[in-house]
Design a protein around this motif. Structure first.
Motif, PDB file in Angstrom:
ATOM      1  N   LYS A   2       0.847  -1.191   0.000  1.00 45.07           N
ATOM      2  CA  LYS A   2       0.000   0.000   0.000  1.00 45.07           C
ATOM      3  C   LYS A   2       0.883   1.242   0.000  1.00 45.07           C
ATOM      4  O   LYS A   2       1.885   1.310   0.692  1.00 45.07           O
ATOM      5  N   SER A  45      -1.159   9.868  -4.754  1.00 51.47           N
ATOM      6  CA  SER A  45      -2.107   9.256  -5.695  1.00 51.47           C
ATOM      7  C   SER A  45      -1.364   8.736  -6.925  1.00 51.47           C
ATOM      8  O   SER A  45      -0.370   9.325  -7.361  1.00 51.47           O
ATOM      9  N   HIS A  76       3.185  -2.667  -9.761  1.00 47.16           N
ATOM     10  CA  HIS A  76       1.850  -2.699  -9.158  1.00 47.16           C
ATOM     11  C   HIS A  76       0.884  -1.991 -10.094  1.00 47.16           C
ATOM     12  O   HIS A  76       1.292  -1.197 -10.941  1.00 47.16           O
ATOM     13  N   LYS A  77      -0.389  -2.264  -9.908  1.00 47.81           N
ATOM     14  CA  LYS A  77      -1.426  -1.636 -10.719  1.00 47.81           C
ATOM     15  C   LYS A  77      -2.532  -1.148  -9.794  1.00 47.81           C
ATOM     16  O   LYS A  77      -2.920  -1.852  -8.861  1.00 47.81           O
ATOM     17  N   GLN A  78      -2.971   0.092 -10.046  1.00 48.16           N
ATOM     18  CA  GLN A  78      -4.094   0.640  -9.281  1.00 48.16           C
ATOM     19  C   GLN A  78      -4.947   1.472 -10.224  1.00 48.16           C
ATOM     20  O   GLN A  78      -4.418   2.324 -10.939  1.00 48.16           O
ATOM     21  N   ASP A  79      -6.241   1.221 -10.238  1.00 47.93           N
ATOM     22  CA  ASP A  79      -7.162   1.936 -11.123  1.00 47.93           C
ATOM     23  C   ASP A  79      -6.699   1.878 -12.580  1.00 47.93           C
ATOM     24  O   ASP A  79      -6.796   2.870 -13.314  1.00 47.93           O
TER      25      ASP A  79
END
Length: 130
Positions: A2, A45, A76-79
């Motif tokens: 995170k 963000s 990593h991947k987010q949104d």
């Protein structure tokens, strides 16, 4: 992992990769270790990074070739956006970037020179001026 909310002694956010960030890796190695998140804005963000897969090869090779260090680089991947996590351990011996020594202090990268460099070198050898 995170993404932390803020940059600090052990965390740095970068929107994109530039080779000058090898100095930050050097600073982390000489201090207490740390993590650079590439593709992350200053507010924590995810903005995404281009060429993530290529960077996953380029960054570890550059770090090894320039400083002789091994770092962990994770994708990593987010949104739907890719970002990289580059983890650097604290090293027990002085690490230089092209002959210069850097140190992570707070959320800054400091170049060590003069008396500060002397004290750092002695400290890494377990010695003091006394």
């Amino acid at each position: 992992m995170k993404i932390p909310k803020d940059e600090d002694q052990n965390v740095e956010f970068k929107q994109s990769w530039r080779d000058e960030y090898l100095k930050w890796i050097c600073g982390f190695a000489n201090a207490y270790g740390g993590t650079i998140f590439v593709g992350v804005d200053d507010d924590g963000s995810v903005c995404g990074v281009d060429n993530a897969k290529k960077l996953m090869e380029d960054i570890p090779n550059k770090v090894r070739d320039v400083m002789g260090l091994i770092v962990d680089v994770d994708l990593h991947k987010q949104d739907g956006k890719d970002y990289l996590e580059i983890r650097t351990e604290a090293y027990p011996y002085p690490v230089s970037y092209k002959g210069d020594y850097y140190y992570r202090s707070g959320s800054t990268k400091q170049e060590l020179k003069g008396a500060a460099l002397d004290r750092f070198m002695l400290g890494k050898q377990g010695k003091t001026w006394d």
